[in-house]
Scaffold this motif. Sequence first.
Motif, PDB file in Angstrom:
ATOM      1  N   LEU A   4      -1.616   4.564  -1.489  1.00  0.00           N
ATOM      2  CA  LEU A   4      -2.456   5.620  -0.941  1.00  0.00           C
ATOM      3  C   LEU A   4      -2.114   5.807   0.534  1.00  0.00           C
ATOM      4  O   LEU A   4      -2.216   4.874   1.328  1.00  0.00           O
ATOM      5  CB  LEU A   4      -3.934   5.249  -1.075  1.00  0.00           C
ATOM      6  CG  LEU A   4      -4.942   6.249  -0.477  1.00  0.00           C
ATOM      7  CD1 LEU A   4      -4.891   7.576  -1.226  1.00  0.00           C
ATOM      8  CD2 LEU A   4      -6.349   5.671  -0.496  1.00  0.00           C
ATOM      9  N   LEU A   5      -1.661   7.009   0.876  1.00  0.00           N
ATOM     10  CA  LEU A   5      -1.330   7.358   2.257  1.00  0.00           C
ATOM     11  C   LEU A   5      -2.408   8.281   2.808  1.00  0.00           C
ATOM     12  O   LEU A   5      -2.924   9.140   2.082  1.00  0.00           O
ATOM     13  CB  LEU A   5       0.022   8.063   2.335  1.00  0.00           C
ATOM     14  CG  LEU A   5       1.251   7.305   1.847  1.00  0.00           C
ATOM     15  CD1 LEU A   5       2.447   8.237   1.786  1.00  0.00           C
ATOM     16  CD2 LEU A   5       1.560   6.130   2.744  1.00  0.00           C
ATOM     17  N   THR A   6      -2.724   8.135   4.078  1.00  0.00           N
ATOM     18  CA  THR A   6      -3.690   9.047   4.677  1.00  0.00           C
ATOM     19  C   THR A   6      -3.421   9.227   6.163  1.00  0.00           C
ATOM     20  O   THR A   6      -2.848   8.348   6.820  1.00  0.00           O
ATOM     21  CB  THR A   6      -5.132   8.548   4.467  1.00  0.00           C
ATOM     22  OG1 THR A   6      -6.046   9.581   4.846  1.00  0.00           O
ATOM     23  CG2 THR A   6      -5.416   7.311   5.317  1.00  0.00           C
ATOM     24  N   GLY A   7      -3.822  10.375   6.663  1.00  0.00           N
ATOM     25  CA  GLY A   7      -3.676  10.674   8.085  1.00  0.00           C
ATOM     26  C   GLY A   7      -4.268  12.035   8.377  1.00  0.00           C
ATOM     27  O   GLY A   7      -4.454  12.860   7.481  1.00  0.00           O
ATOM     28  N   ASP A  88      -2.856  -0.184  -4.844  1.00  0.00           N
ATOM     29  CA  ASP A  88      -2.435  -1.547  -4.515  1.00  0.00           C
ATOM     30  C   ASP A  88      -2.234  -1.700  -3.007  1.00  0.00           C
ATOM     31  O   ASP A  88      -2.423  -2.787  -2.460  1.00  0.00           O
ATOM     32  CB  ASP A  88      -1.114  -1.879  -5.222  1.00  0.00           C
ATOM     33  CG  ASP A  88      -1.224  -1.761  -6.724  1.00  0.00           C
ATOM     34  OD1 ASP A  88      -2.110  -2.403  -7.301  1.00  0.00           O
ATOM     35  OD2 ASP A  88      -0.429  -0.995  -7.312  1.00  0.00           O
ATOM     36  N   VAL A  89      -1.806  -0.609  -2.362  1.00  0.00           N
ATOM     37  CA  VAL A  89      -1.533  -0.603  -0.921  1.00  0.00           C
ATOM     38  C   VAL A  89      -2.142   0.657  -0.319  1.00  0.00           C
ATOM     39  O   VAL A  89      -2.017   1.740  -0.892  1.00  0.00           O
ATOM     40  CB  VAL A  89      -0.011  -0.620  -0.622  1.00  0.00           C
ATOM     41  CG1 VAL A  89       0.240  -0.594   0.892  1.00  0.00           C
ATOM     42  CG2 VAL A  89       0.652  -1.831  -1.255  1.00  0.00           C
ATOM     43  N   VAL A  90      -2.776   0.503   0.830  1.00  0.00           N
ATOM     44  CA  VAL A  90      -3.274   1.636   1.602  1.00  0.00           C
ATOM     45  C   VAL A  90      -2.473   1.694   2.900  1.00  0.00           C
ATOM     46  O   VAL A  90      -2.321   0.684   3.592  1.00  0.00           O
ATOM     47  CB  VAL A  90      -4.773   1.497   1.902  1.00  0.00           C
ATOM     48  CG1 VAL A  90      -5.222   2.541   2.909  1.00  0.00           C
ATOM     49  CG2 VAL A  90      -5.572   1.613   0.610  1.00  0.00           C
ATOM     50  N   HIS A  91      -1.964   2.875   3.226  1.00  0.00           N
ATOM     51  CA  HIS A  91      -1.091   3.038   4.400  1.00  0.00           C
ATOM     52  C   HIS A  91      -1.643   4.171   5.254  1.00  0.00           C
ATOM     53  O   HIS A  91      -1.507   5.348   4.911  1.00  0.00           O
ATOM     54  CB  HIS A  91       0.332   3.354   3.919  1.00  0.00           C
ATOM     55  CG  HIS A  91       1.355   3.390   5.008  1.00  0.00           C
ATOM     56  ND1 HIS A  91       2.709   3.471   4.752  1.00  0.00           N
ATOM     57  CD2 HIS A  91       1.245   3.359   6.365  1.00  0.00           C
ATOM     58  CE1 HIS A  91       3.366   3.494   5.898  1.00  0.00           C
ATOM     59  NE2 HIS A  91       2.492   3.444   6.892  1.00  0.00           N
ATOM     60  N   ILE A  92      -2.275   3.827   6.383  1.00  0.00           N
ATOM     61  CA  ILE A  92      -2.840   4.845   7.266  1.00  0.00           C
ATOM     62  C   ILE A  92      -1.812   5.253   8.327  1.00  0.00           C
ATOM     63  O   ILE A  92      -0.912   4.485   8.663  1.00  0.00           O
ATOM     64  CB  ILE A  92      -4.148   4.373   7.931  1.00  0.00           C
ATOM     65  CG1 ILE A  92      -3.887   3.223   8.915  1.00  0.00           C
ATOM     66  CG2 ILE A  92      -5.179   3.953   6.882  1.00  0.00           C
ATOM     67  CD1 ILE A  92      -5.111   2.836   9.738  1.00  0.00           C
ATOM     68  N   GLN A  93      -1.980   6.476   8.852  1.00  0.00           N
ATOM     69  CA  GLN A  93      -1.018   7.028   9.803  1.00  0.00           C
ATOM     70  C   GLN A  93      -1.617   7.250  11.196  1.00  0.00           C
ATOM     71  O   GLN A  93      -0.904   7.682  12.104  1.00  0.00           O
ATOM     72  CB  GLN A  93      -0.466   8.354   9.285  1.00  0.00           C
ATOM     73  CG  GLN A  93       0.159   8.269   7.917  1.00  0.00           C
ATOM     74  CD  GLN A  93       1.327   7.314   7.854  1.00  0.00           C
ATOM     75  OE1 GLN A  93       2.152   7.282   8.761  1.00  0.00           O
ATOM     76  NE2 GLN A  93       1.400   6.515   6.804  1.00  0.00           N
ATOM     77  N   GLY A 115      -0.500   0.142   8.489  1.00  0.00           N
ATOM     78  CA  GLY A 115      -0.509   1.405   9.220  1.00  0.00           C
ATOM     79  C   GLY A 115       0.787   1.635   9.964  1.00  0.00           C
ATOM     80  O   GLY A 115       1.484   0.680  10.332  1.00  0.00           O
ATOM     81  N   THR A 116       1.115   2.897  10.179  1.00  0.00           N
ATOM     82  CA  THR A 116       2.238   3.271  11.035  1.00  0.00           C
ATOM     83  C   THR A 116       1.676   3.911  12.287  1.00  0.00           C
ATOM     84  O   THR A 116       0.786   4.774  12.206  1.00  0.00           O
ATOM     85  CB  THR A 116       3.180   4.257  10.321  1.00  0.00           C
ATOM     86  OG1 THR A 116       3.778   3.594   9.208  1.00  0.00           O
ATOM     87  CG2 THR A 116       4.289   4.737  11.258  1.00  0.00           C
ATOM     88  N   ALA A 158      -3.226  -5.451   8.073  1.00  0.00           N
ATOM     89  CA  ALA A 158      -2.384  -6.597   7.713  1.00  0.00           C
ATOM     90  C   ALA A 158      -1.045  -6.547   8.421  1.00  0.00           C
ATOM     91  O   ALA A 158      -0.442  -7.590   8.707  1.00  0.00           O
ATOM     92  CB  ALA A 158      -2.175  -6.633   6.206  1.00  0.00           C
ATOM     93  N   ALA A 159      -0.557  -5.344   8.714  1.00  0.00           N
ATOM     94  CA  ALA A 159       0.718  -5.185   9.417  1.00  0.00           C
ATOM     95  C   ALA A 159       0.817  -3.747   9.918  1.00  0.00           C
ATOM     96  O   ALA A 159       0.157  -2.852   9.393  1.00  0.00           O
ATOM     97  CB  ALA A 159       1.896  -5.515   8.501  1.00  0.00           C
TER      98      ALA A 159
END
Length: 415
Positions: A4-7, A88-93, A115-116, A158-159
């Motif tokens: 799941l990506l969000t921004g 499984d993974v959440v990736h915020i921007q 996050g990035t 987490a990173a």
Amino acid sequence: MKILLTGQAFYRCDNGQAVFTINLAEGLAASGQQVMVLAPSTKRPAAREQQNGVTVQTVPAFSLFDNTNVTAFSGGLVNAVFEQFQPDVVHIQDHYFLSRAVLRAARTRHILTVGTNHFLPENLTDNLLRGHPLLRGVQPLANRLLWRNMLGVYNRLAAVSTPTQTAAAILRAQAIRSPVSAISCGVDVQRFRPRPTLDRSFMRRKYGLAPDKPVLLYVGRIDREKKLDLLIAALAQMGRADMQLAIAGKGAFRPKLEQLCAELGLRDQVVFTGFVPDADLPLLLNSVDIFAMPSHAELQSIATLEAMASGLPVLAANARALPELVTPGSNGQLFDPTASRDAAQAIAQLIAQRRQWPQMGAISRAKAECHAHSQVVTRYVQWYCQTDSRARSASIASQTPCGGAVMAPGQVESK
């Protein structure tokens, strides 16, 4: 893997963060991952659609100013998405409203969240404060407060990834506690490539460019921190009519730049093309001679990577991460972003190196190939897996009576 990506900026195709998120989401989907993106709605109500293998769920939003959408009070829809998609993974921007709601939902469910970082305070304060003499003095304090606000979110991850080693060093200087990795934004080296048989005159005519003069092209937002006013001042100091600057994009600073060009007598020498559609951009890049990126606040610059992949020499500010892309005398020139005279000298030097442009362009292309988007997608899948493995090991170690090798606060990945 379900990702799941969000921004806040997914809907803005003129924004580097949005371009990165779209490219990463579609690349992950093409590699076999299940990908959903949560993004602000451009039409206010929520909606769901499929875009190139990616499920895009929009969140109700209201417009604040200049393409800035606010997505407060989105917790109910965010929780529903988590229950349905079960990532499984959440990736915020970013660290704004929507990402904060997503982070809360992920932590409640103990889902791996990373996050990035695309953020620099100057991207905000240069536009809001630097143009006002009475407010300029508070910019350093505002920058510190903005960093503190950002770290309040990113220290709970987490990173963290960020596009360049320079960007990683900037984060570490802010004493970020989450592990930091430098992973390029990447570039589509198939779409952006040299096209030696292209009829350059067609695109030049379409965008009002001179058919027989060297043309420098800038592509991106037309905002204050991009330092386009310094580039225009450099052209005025050179006093040469045998070259042209094209500024492609849109932004709030354009009227002031047009006024500056009128005052300096550069109306015919500086062309504002407006926003360039995606279909035209690779062709336009192949129809000019030099790419210019005068911004002093770039953590990488996707636009510069696209120009390099297209085989162009680059004129860039000697600031932030741009020196990672441009080697003076090899694939372009760097200049002091505080000195228009230095920019003028760098432009003159590049124009004088006309016979070397093909060689410089080839070196740019080779550098860009190291950032190929396919490699970036693979690296991100590896990063998710490595971060998950480390998080699981730390959790097991923390439950062991004798402790164990738990990562210390502030520890970062070795390079």
